[in-house]
Design a protein around this motif. Structure first.
Motif, PDB file in Angstrom:
ATOM      1  N   LEU B  95       0.836  -1.203   0.000  1.00 57.50           N
ATOM      2  CA  LEU B  95       0.000   0.000   0.000  1.00 57.50           C
ATOM      3  C   LEU B  95       0.873   1.257   0.000  1.00 57.50           C
ATOM      4  CD1 LEU B  95      -3.035   1.021   0.442  1.00 57.50           C
ATOM      5  CD2 LEU B  95      -2.297   1.392   2.801  1.00 57.50           C
ATOM      6  N   TYR B  96       1.822   1.262   0.936  1.00 54.69           N
ATOM      7  CA  TYR B  96       2.743   2.390   1.094  1.00 54.69           C
ATOM      8  C   TYR B  96       3.484   2.654  -0.219  1.00 54.69           C
ATOM      9  CZ  TYR B  96       6.642   4.852   3.521  1.00 54.69           C
ATOM     10  OH  TYR B  96       7.581   5.731   3.957  1.00 54.69           O
ATOM     11  N   THR B  97       4.038   1.590  -0.798  1.00 55.48           N
ATOM     12  CA  THR B  97       4.824   1.756  -2.021  1.00 55.48           C
ATOM     13  C   THR B  97       3.948   2.235  -3.172  1.00 55.48           C
ATOM     14  OG1 THR B  97       6.206  -0.059  -1.280  1.00 55.48           O
ATOM     15  CG2 THR B  97       6.439   0.613  -3.565  1.00 55.48           C
ATOM     16  N   THR B  98       2.801   1.606  -3.331  1.00 60.51           N
ATOM     17  CA  THR B  98       1.956   1.948  -4.476  1.00 60.51           C
ATOM     18  C   THR B  98       1.458   3.387  -4.382  1.00 60.51           C
ATOM     19  OG1 THR B  98       1.214  -0.336  -4.410  1.00 60.51           O
ATOM     20  CG2 THR B  98       0.007   1.160  -5.853  1.00 60.51           C
ATOM     21  N   VAL B  99       0.817   3.700  -3.258  1.00 59.83           N
ATOM     22  CA  VAL B  99       0.231   5.036  -3.138  1.00 59.83           C
ATOM     23  C   VAL B  99       1.316   6.107  -3.214  1.00 59.83           C
ATOM     24  CG1 VAL B  99      -1.071   6.588  -1.650  1.00 59.83           C
ATOM     25  CG2 VAL B  99      -1.720   4.182  -1.815  1.00 59.83           C
ATOM     26  N   ALA B 100       2.397   5.903  -2.450  1.00 60.05           N
ATOM     27  CA  ALA B 100       3.446   6.924  -2.429  1.00 60.05           C
ATOM     28  C   ALA B 100       4.081   7.080  -3.811  1.00 60.05           C
ATOM     29  CB  ALA B 100       4.500   6.577  -1.386  1.00 60.05           C
ATOM     30  N   SER B 101       4.355   5.964  -4.500  1.00 62.16           N
ATOM     31  CA  SER B 101       5.034   6.056  -5.794  1.00 62.16           C
ATOM     32  C   SER B 101       4.160   6.742  -6.826  1.00 62.16           C
ATOM     33  CB  SER B 101       5.434   4.667  -6.299  1.00 62.16           C
ATOM     34  OG  SER B 101       6.376   4.109  -5.417  1.00 62.16           O
ATOM     35  N   VAL B 102       2.896   6.355  -6.862  1.00 61.90           N
ATOM     36  CA  VAL B 102       1.998   6.963  -7.845  1.00 61.90           C
ATOM     37  C   VAL B 102       1.907   8.473  -7.610  1.00 61.90           C
ATOM     38  CG1 VAL B 102      -0.408   7.148  -8.563  1.00 61.90           C
ATOM     39  CG2 VAL B 102       0.644   4.904  -8.317  1.00 61.90           C
ATOM     40  N   LEU B 103       1.717   8.852  -6.347  1.00 57.32           N
ATOM     41  CA  LEU B 103       1.583  10.283  -6.065  1.00 57.32           C
ATOM     42  C   LEU B 103       2.899  11.025  -6.297  1.00 57.32           C
ATOM     43  CD1 LEU B 103      -0.792  10.241  -2.988  1.00 57.32           C
ATOM     44  CD2 LEU B 103      -1.289  10.889  -5.340  1.00 57.32           C
ATOM     45  N   LYS B 104       4.011  10.381  -5.913  1.00 57.17           N
ATOM     46  CA  LYS B 104       5.308  11.027  -6.134  1.00 57.17           C
ATOM     47  C   LYS B 104       5.535  11.256  -7.615  1.00 57.17           C
ATOM     48  CE  LYS B 104       7.753   8.275  -3.377  1.00 57.17           C
ATOM     49  NZ  LYS B 104       8.882   7.673  -2.629  1.00 57.17           N
ATOM     50  N   PHE B 105       5.150  10.265  -8.428  1.00 50.83           N
ATOM     51  CA  PHE B 105       5.317  10.412  -9.868  1.00 50.83           C
ATOM     52  C   PHE B 105       4.462  11.563 -10.397  1.00 50.83           C
ATOM     53  CE2 PHE B 105       3.762   9.204 -14.166  1.00 50.83           C
ATOM     54  CZ  PHE B 105       4.922   9.492 -14.834  1.00 50.83           C
ATOM     55  N   ALA B 106       3.208  11.567  -9.985  1.00 49.25           N
ATOM     56  CA  ALA B 106       2.295  12.601 -10.493  1.00 49.25           C
ATOM     57  C   ALA B 106       2.773  13.996 -10.097  1.00 49.25           C
ATOM     58  CB  ALA B 106       0.886  12.344  -9.979  1.00 49.25           C
ATOM     59  N   ILE B 107       3.089  14.141  -8.802  1.00 49.92           N
ATOM     60  CA  ILE B 107       3.510  15.464  -8.334  1.00 49.92           C
ATOM     61  C   ILE B 107       4.865  15.844  -8.928  1.00 49.92           C
ATOM     62  CG2 ILE B 107       4.078  16.833  -6.289  1.00 49.92           C
ATOM     63  CD1 ILE B 107       2.175  14.962  -4.728  1.00 49.92           C
ATOM     64  N   GLY B 108       5.783  14.870  -8.974  1.00 49.42           N
ATOM     65  CA  GLY B 108       7.121  15.128  -9.510  1.00 49.42           C
ATOM     66  C   GLY B 108       7.050  15.562 -10.963  1.00 49.42           C
ATOM     67  N   LEU B 109       6.230  14.869 -11.751  1.00 50.93           N
ATOM     68  CA  LEU B 109       6.102  15.210 -13.161  1.00 50.93           C
ATOM     69  C   LEU B 109       5.490  16.603 -13.322  1.00 50.93           C
ATOM     70  CD1 LEU B 109       6.384  14.309 -16.074  1.00 50.93           C
ATOM     71  CD2 LEU B 109       4.118  13.282 -15.940  1.00 50.93           C
ATOM     72  N   TYR B 110       4.484  16.861 -12.500  1.00 52.61           N
ATOM     73  CA  TYR B 110       3.837  18.172 -12.565  1.00 52.61           C
ATOM     74  C   TYR B 110       4.844  19.289 -12.246  1.00 52.61           C
ATOM     75  CZ  TYR B 110       0.775  22.047 -11.427  1.00 52.61           C
ATOM     76  OH  TYR B 110       0.185  23.274 -11.390  1.00 52.61           O
ATOM     77  N   LEU B 111       5.601  19.074 -11.180  1.00 53.43           N
ATOM     78  CA  LEU B 111       6.610  20.074 -10.796  1.00 53.43           C
ATOM     79  C   LEU B 111       7.650  20.249 -11.894  1.00 53.43           C
ATOM     80  CD1 LEU B 111       7.528  19.621  -7.028  1.00 53.43           C
ATOM     81  CD2 LEU B 111       6.648  21.643  -8.189  1.00 53.43           C
ATOM     82  N   ALA B 112       8.086  19.123 -12.464  1.00 56.27           N
ATOM     83  CA  ALA B 112       9.118  19.197 -13.504  1.00 56.27           C
ATOM     84  C   ALA B 112       8.607  20.000 -14.693  1.00 56.27           C
ATOM     85  CB  ALA B 112       9.517  17.789 -13.939  1.00 56.27           C
ATOM     86  N   LEU B 113       7.364  19.739 -15.091  1.00 52.38           N
ATOM     87  CA  LEU B 113       6.793  20.481 -16.224  1.00 52.38           C
ATOM     88  C   LEU B 113       6.710  21.967 -15.899  1.00 52.38           C
ATOM     89  CD1 LEU B 113       3.972  17.998 -17.274  1.00 52.38           C
ATOM     90  CD2 LEU B 113       6.038  18.551 -18.558  1.00 52.38           C
TER      91      LEU B 113
END
Ligand SMILES: Nc1ncnc2c1ncn2[C@@H]1O[C@H](COP(=O)(O)OP(=O)(O)O)[C@@H](O)[C@H]1O
Ligand SMILES: [Mg+2]
Lengths: 358, 320
Positions: B95-113
């Motif tokens: 749960l920890y890995t899935t939720v955190a990774s998905v959100l980290k990816f989404a937020i990270g990509l958004y920030l990078a853009l």
């Protein structure tokens, strides 16, 4: 197909204006070449026409529509970039079909158009390749194919050949010209190479420093340059310039060069004595002469190419290039006398650079 | 080398007579290569293979701290199979890995853009984004411990100040809240790494591709969908593999914030393993829990390995 009208267009980046009021009329189906030295604003002007760059002031018309504010996709133009800008993750087919895909065009129509364009450009065997697997010339063709598939109102080219080697460049030059004759379409082509301009254009626009210097058919610019810049820019080897002052000598016009020689000059009514002038003579309009006509020059090098001999010489501070069809044997250091063909010589005002021809 | 008959090294070797190992080492490139590899291989064996092997071995023994154990086969695993807490920790970890990774990816990509666009104070903003990554984990965990403290939580204080709530929130005391809190902390910490790496990737996409696509008629979304995203996939695969591995094996953050509580609701496999092996003294059992993580990690690596294989469009000529 459409005409393009550029009317007093200006462009500023921040405080600095780089295009200072340019006006060009381009007719439907015309092949127009914008030519000028690097940094003169050719690309900026082209990008304003494409919509990639905003227009600071002035008007831009494509067809019946003023498109100053229209985004690129509404202008119905296609552009070929200097570095080709092929999508590296798409095959040649996908690159060419991309605009159709964005438009959600029917698959059969896309296939038909891409196949057609590929056939015209000889890309049919390469359709499944990726850009990395292509040579420079092939990439160049794909970039053109991408434009052809669009079937746009106007084709824009920004120095499309400058990344190719000399031989390929000559070949592609012919191909683009042939393509234009076959596909038609108003074309605006940017280059810094005047030979490209001369060989390809219906109409040349010579630019310098954000201004248009002259607009005209290639031979018109060659025969009647409006000023020293155009005279020197168009033609290869470049036109020779002798600096001096005008002097009416009996019935004839002459120029007393800075080196102190009196050279016969083309008749120019209303030119007062003592006016500083520049006399321009193309290399092929100089002949070797034995008598007192013309002016003396010191040979620097001779370069025979077989068909002709190109001679570089000096007259005082002025460097002179002459091209002779006959095989003359001249030694470096030798003094020769060169006589300009007055029917093809030009006089320019030294102060303004403008042609003094009536 | 052997197919260069006149090479000086070879004639030298021939003069020396029979090819002793030493002369071969001096003259043959392959042997020399092996020679150069040895130190690296030594380090890898000493610091990677040995502990890994030892850990796996321990999981098949009944070792306790201070007492070398005996081989007991799969007894530890059999015991874990019936252990609800172990299964809870597996669930928590996933749960920890899935939720955190998905959100980290989404937020990270958004920030990078966002950071890839032209804006004022770009350099400063980029530096600010990196801060969570620079702060030592334990330090940020301690900070979060305060942020999530039942009495002194700044979040509670602000929500109360705004008049949104009138009671204390037991951030780390309630199972669901605790899970959300640790995941939040992990995201806060992990986003900069992803954002900066993706930003680096974004900057390798030539601007003329966007111009060409714009002229081809692409909207902003289509530019992202058809140009940015496909060109970014290789780097996304790398960065997300690392992110998943780090998140899956996370220990520090949990240990400082909750120690696995409340009621094991935030126990990850790593924290449970540590608790059983070091605090509880059951080395064998702890090692078995840790070993049980290996298949998951291998799966993640395999997944990205296949994703990472050079795409067809990346191979071919090397010039542009
Ligand atoms: N984005 C920009 N910002 C500021 N100056 C620019 C920009 N693009 C071009 N320029 C300036 O405008 C002038 C014309 O550039 P350009 O149109 O690229 O010249 P050319 O294509 O004729 O070589 C140059 O002096 C260049 O420095
Ligand atoms: Mg340019």
């Amino acid at each position: 197909m459409a005409s393009v009208v550029v009317r007093d267009v200006r462009k500023s980046f921040g405080q600095s204006e780089v295009i200072h009021g340019v006006s060009i009329d381009i007719e439907d189906g015309e092949f127009v070449v914008l030519v000028g030295p690097s940094g003169c604003g050719k690309s900026t002007l082209l990008r304003m026409i494409s919509g990639l760059e905003s227009i600071t002031s002035g008007e831009l018309w494509i067809g019946e529509r003023m498109v100053n504010m229209a985004p690129p996709k509404e202008r119905d133009i296609a552009m070929v970039f200097q570095n080709y800008a092929l999508y590296p993750h798409m095959t040649v087919f996908e690159n060419m079909a991309f605009s159709m895909r964005l438009r959600k065009a029917p698959q059969e129509e896309t296939d038909r158009r891409v196949t057609e364009a590929a056939a015209i450009l000889g890309l049919t065997p390469l359709l499944a390749r990726f850009p990395r697997q292509l040579s420079g010339g092939q990439r160049q063709r794909v970039a053109m194919g991408r434009a052809i598939v669009r079937d746009p109102q106007v084709f824009l080219f920004d120095e499309p050949l400058s990344n190719l080697d000399a031989k390929l460049r000559v070949q592609m030059r012919t191909e683009i010209k042939a393509l234009h004759q076959r596909v038609g379409g108003t074309t605006i082509y940017v280059t810094h190479d005047q030979i490209e301009a001369m060989t390809m254009a219906d109409k040349i626009v010579v630019m310098q420093g954000g201004h248009v210097e002259q607009i005209g058919a290639p031979l018109e610019l060659y025969d009647n340059p409006r000023n020293v810049f155009v005279a020197g820019f168009i033609g290869s080897p470049a036109m020779n310039f002798l600096t001096g002052v005008a002097k009416r000598n009996g019935a004839g016009m002459t120029v007393v060069t800075d080196h102190g020689e009196t050279v016969a000059a083309p008749e120019t009514p209303g030119l007062e004595d003592g006016r500083p002038v520049v006399m321009g003579v193309r290399p092929e309009h100089l002949t070797l002469t034995g008598d007192a006509h013309g002016f003396a020059a010191q040979v620097v090098v001779t370069e025979p190419t077989g068909a002709e001999v190109q001679v570089s010489a000096r007259h005082g501070q002025d460097e002179i290039t002459a091209v002779f069809r006959e095989r003359v044997a001249l030694k470096p250091g030798e003094t020769i006398r060169l006589s300009p063909d007055l029917a093809h010589a030009h006089l320019f005002d030294a102060a303004t650079g403008l042609s003094l021809r009536a | 080398m052997a197919d260069v008959p006149l090479s000086p090294t070879r004639s030298a070797a021939a003069k020396a007579g029979g090819a002793s190992a030493w002369t071969r080492l001096q003259t043959n490139r392959n042997w020399l290569g092996l020679w150069f590899m040895l130190p690296a291989a030594g380090f890898l064996i000493l610091f990677l293979a040995y502990p890994l092997g030892l850990g796996v071995w321990l999981s098949f023994t009944d070792s306790r701290i201070g007492r070398p154990g005996e081989f007991i086969g799969f007894e530890n695993y059999a015991w874990l199979w019936g252990d609800d807490v172990f299964w809870l920790s597996v669930f928590n970890t996933l749960l920890y890995t899935t939720v955190a990774s998905v959100l980290k990816f989404a937020i990270g990509l958004y920030l990078a853009l966002l950071l890839n666009r032209h804006m004022r104070f770009k350099a400063i903003i980029r530096a600010v984004v990196l801060i969570p990554f620079i702060v030592p984990t334990v330090l940020s965990a301690v900070a979060f411990w305060w942020i999530f403290d039942t009495q002194f939580s700044i979040i509670t204080w602000m929500l109360q100040g705004l008049g949104l709530i009138d009671h204390q929130i037991n951030w780390l005391g309630d199972s669901t809240m605790a899970r959300a809190s640790v995941i939040f902390a992990n995201i806060w910490r992990g986003v900069p790494f992803i954002a900066i790496t993706l930003l680096a990737g974004l900057q390798t996409v030539p601007g003329s591709l966007y111009e060409a696509a714009t002229i081809d008629g692409a909207t902003r979304w289509q530019l992202f969908r058809f140009i940015t995203y496909p060109l970014l996939t290789p780097i996304i695969a790398v960065v997300m593999t690392f992110s998943v591995l780090f998140t899956f094996t996370d220990f520090q953050l949990i240990w400082v914030l909750t120690r696995g509580g409340p009621f094991n609701a935030t126990h990850l496999m790593a924290t449970l393993s540590y608790q059983r092996a070091i605090l509880g003294g059951n080395l064998g059992e702890g090692a078995a829990i840790a070993t049980a993580m290996i298949p998951f990690l291998l799966a993640a690596i395999m997944f990205s390995w296949f994703g990472l294989q050079r795409r067809k469009w990346q191979s071919g000529g090397s010039d542009d």
